[in-house]
Design a protein around this motif. Structure first.
Motif, PDB file in Angstrom:
ATOM      1  N   PHE A 187       0.831  -1.212   0.000  1.00 55.26           N
ATOM      2  CA  PHE A 187       0.000   0.000   0.000  1.00 55.26           C
ATOM      3  C   PHE A 187       0.857   1.251   0.000  1.00 55.26           C
ATOM      4  O   PHE A 187       0.541   2.229  -0.684  1.00 55.26           O
ATOM      5  N   ILE A 188       1.963   1.247   0.741  1.00 48.43           N
ATOM      6  CA  ILE A 188       2.761   2.457   0.883  1.00 48.43           C
ATOM      7  C   ILE A 188       3.459   2.844  -0.423  1.00 48.43           C
ATOM      8  O   ILE A 188       3.969   3.947  -0.550  1.00 48.43           O
ATOM      9  N   LYS A 189       3.495   1.952  -1.384  1.00 46.87           N
ATOM     10  CA  LYS A 189       4.118   2.266  -2.665  1.00 46.87           C
ATOM     11  C   LYS A 189       3.235   3.126  -3.550  1.00 46.87           C
ATOM     12  O   LYS A 189       3.716   3.777  -4.481  1.00 46.87           O
ATOM     13  N   TYR A 190       1.933   3.100  -3.277  1.00 43.97           N
ATOM     14  CA  TYR A 190       0.977   3.653  -4.223  1.00 43.97           C
ATOM     15  C   TYR A 190       0.492   5.047  -3.866  1.00 43.97           C
ATOM     16  O   TYR A 190       0.197   5.347  -2.710  1.00 43.97           O
ATOM     17  N   ALA A 191       0.406   5.893  -4.873  1.00 43.59           N
ATOM     18  CA  ALA A 191      -0.368   7.117  -4.755  1.00 43.59           C
ATOM     19  C   ALA A 191      -1.843   6.729  -4.802  1.00 43.59           C
ATOM     20  O   ALA A 191      -2.215   5.729  -5.416  1.00 43.59           O
ATOM     21  N   GLU A 250     -19.225  11.927 -17.012  1.00 40.05           N
ATOM     22  CA  GLU A 250     -17.970  11.194 -17.014  1.00 40.05           C
ATOM     23  C   GLU A 250     -17.358  11.164 -15.607  1.00 40.05           C
ATOM     24  O   GLU A 250     -17.686  11.994 -14.766  1.00 40.05           O
ATOM     25  N   ARG A 251     -16.473  10.188 -15.416  1.00 40.72           N
ATOM     26  CA  ARG A 251     -15.772  10.111 -14.138  1.00 40.72           C
ATOM     27  C   ARG A 251     -14.901  11.353 -13.965  1.00 40.72           C
ATOM     28  O   ARG A 251     -14.193  11.765 -14.881  1.00 40.72           O
ATOM     29  N   GLU A 252     -14.950  11.939 -12.773  1.00 41.32           N
ATOM     30  CA  GLU A 252     -14.319  13.223 -12.494  1.00 41.32           C
ATOM     31  C   GLU A 252     -13.309  13.083 -11.361  1.00 41.32           C
ATOM     32  O   GLU A 252     -13.595  12.450 -10.335  1.00 41.32           O
ATOM     33  N   PHE A 253     -12.156  13.682 -11.544  1.00 37.74           N
ATOM     34  CA  PHE A 253     -11.134  13.699 -10.500  1.00 37.74           C
ATOM     35  C   PHE A 253     -11.589  14.554  -9.326  1.00 37.74           C
ATOM     36  O   PHE A 253     -12.178  15.624  -9.518  1.00 37.74           O
ATOM     37  N   VAL A 254     -11.292  14.093  -8.118  1.00 37.33           N
ATOM     38  CA  VAL A 254     -11.622  14.852  -6.913  1.00 37.33           C
ATOM     39  C   VAL A 254     -10.347  15.273  -6.177  1.00 37.33           C
ATOM     40  O   VAL A 254     -10.131  16.445  -5.901  1.00 37.33           O
ATOM     41  N   ALA A 255      -9.494  14.291  -5.835  1.00 36.50           N
ATOM     42  CA  ALA A 255      -8.286  14.593  -5.054  1.00 36.50           C
ATOM     43  C   ALA A 255      -7.301  13.437  -5.198  1.00 36.50           C
ATOM     44  O   ALA A 255      -7.704  12.304  -5.472  1.00 36.50           O
ATOM     45  N   HIS A 256      -6.011  13.746  -4.995  1.00 34.85           N
ATOM     46  CA  HIS A 256      -5.040  12.662  -4.904  1.00 34.85           C
ATOM     47  C   HIS A 256      -4.009  12.989  -3.837  1.00 34.85           C
ATOM     48  O   HIS A 256      -3.827  14.152  -3.419  1.00 34.85           O
ATOM     49  N   ILE A 257      -3.316  11.943  -3.390  1.00 31.80           N
ATOM     50  CA  ILE A 257      -2.306  12.062  -2.350  1.00 31.80           C
ATOM     51  C   ILE A 257      -1.136  11.177  -2.720  1.00 31.80           C
ATOM     52  O   ILE A 257      -1.321  10.065  -3.226  1.00 31.80           O
ATOM     53  N   GLY A 258       0.073  11.671  -2.489  1.00 27.09           N
ATOM     54  CA  GLY A 258       1.261  10.912  -2.831  1.00 27.09           C
ATOM     55  C   GLY A 258       1.447   9.698  -1.945  1.00 27.09           C
ATOM     56  O   GLY A 258       0.804   9.561  -0.901  1.00 27.09           O
ATOM     57  N   SER A 259       2.373   8.830  -2.362  1.00 28.64           N
ATOM     58  CA  SER A 259       2.583   7.581  -1.629  1.00 28.64           C
ATOM     59  C   SER A 259       3.011   7.823  -0.192  1.00 28.64           C
ATOM     60  O   SER A 259       2.669   7.055   0.710  1.00 28.64           O
ATOM     61  N   ASP A 274      -0.491   2.877   8.698  1.00 25.30           N
ATOM     62  CA  ASP A 274      -0.615   1.766   9.643  1.00 25.30           C
ATOM     63  C   ASP A 274      -1.925   1.009   9.449  1.00 25.30           C
ATOM     64  O   ASP A 274      -2.007  -0.182   9.742  1.00 25.30           O
ATOM     65  N   LYS A 275      -2.945   1.726   8.968  1.00 22.73           N
ATOM     66  CA  LYS A 275      -4.248   1.106   8.742  1.00 22.73           C
ATOM     67  C   LYS A 275      -4.484   0.785   7.269  1.00 22.73           C
ATOM     68  O   LYS A 275      -5.556   0.291   6.909  1.00 22.73           O
ATOM     69  N   ASN A 276      -3.504   1.067   6.425  1.00 21.89           N
ATOM     70  CA  ASN A 276      -3.665   0.835   4.978  1.00 21.89           C
ATOM     71  C   ASN A 276      -4.956   1.467   4.468  1.00 21.89           C
ATOM     72  O   ASN A 276      -5.692   0.848   3.676  1.00 21.89           O
ATOM     73  N   THR A 277      -5.210   2.683   4.880  1.00 26.97           N
ATOM     74  CA  THR A 277      -6.474   3.324   4.550  1.00 26.97           C
ATOM     75  C   THR A 277      -6.249   4.760   4.096  1.00 26.97           C
ATOM     76  O   THR A 277      -5.394   5.459   4.650  1.00 26.97           O
ATOM     77  N   VAL A 278      -7.004   5.158   3.097  1.00 27.31           N
ATOM     78  CA  VAL A 278      -7.029   6.547   2.661  1.00 27.31           C
ATOM     79  C   VAL A 278      -8.424   7.094   2.928  1.00 27.31           C
ATOM     80  O   VAL A 278      -9.412   6.362   2.832  1.00 27.31           O
TER      81      VAL A 278
END
Length: 122
Positions: free
Chosen positions: A29-33, A44-53, A75-79
């Protein structure tokens, strides 16, 4: 491989708040944005937000800036997506996504959750 499961959607009055969660399986999980997208009926599908790895960088679409906050707990593998001051136009199915690069382009993300419905009543 990453499996993603969203939760926290529901019906809320305009001006209210919801917090969406996206639980990820796997030790990588920690590898992924991570990104949040949404799709309203007929749109259409719309971007809302993103966060870096590492959680150090975040980016929002203009319409949610100052109202939504994306965060992650390694620690919780959660966004999370904390949504405040909700408006009827925020009504949509919200999806979380994982990818090696943080982007506002949904095509960049190979892994997706099943989505959670958010409905904001006026």
């Amino acid at each position: 491989q990453v499996q993603l499961v969203e939760s926290g959607g529901g019906l809320v009055q305009a001006g209210g708040s919801l917090r969406l969660s996206c639980a990820a399986s796997g030790r990588t999980f920690i590898k992924y944005a991570m990104g949040w997208f949404r799709q309203a009926p007929g749109k259409e599908r719309e971007f809302v937000a993103h966060i870096g790895s590492g959680g150090e960088s975040t980016y929002y679409t203009d319409s949610v800036k100052g109202r939504f906050t994306i965060s992650r707990d390694k620690d919780k593998n959660t966004v999370y997506l904390q949504m405040n001051s909700l408006k009827p136009e925020d009504t949509a199915v919200y999806y979380c996504a994982a990818g090696l690069v943080a982007s506002d382009n949904h095509k960049v993300y190979p892994y997706w959750g099943q989505g959670t419905q958010v409905t904001v009543a006026s």
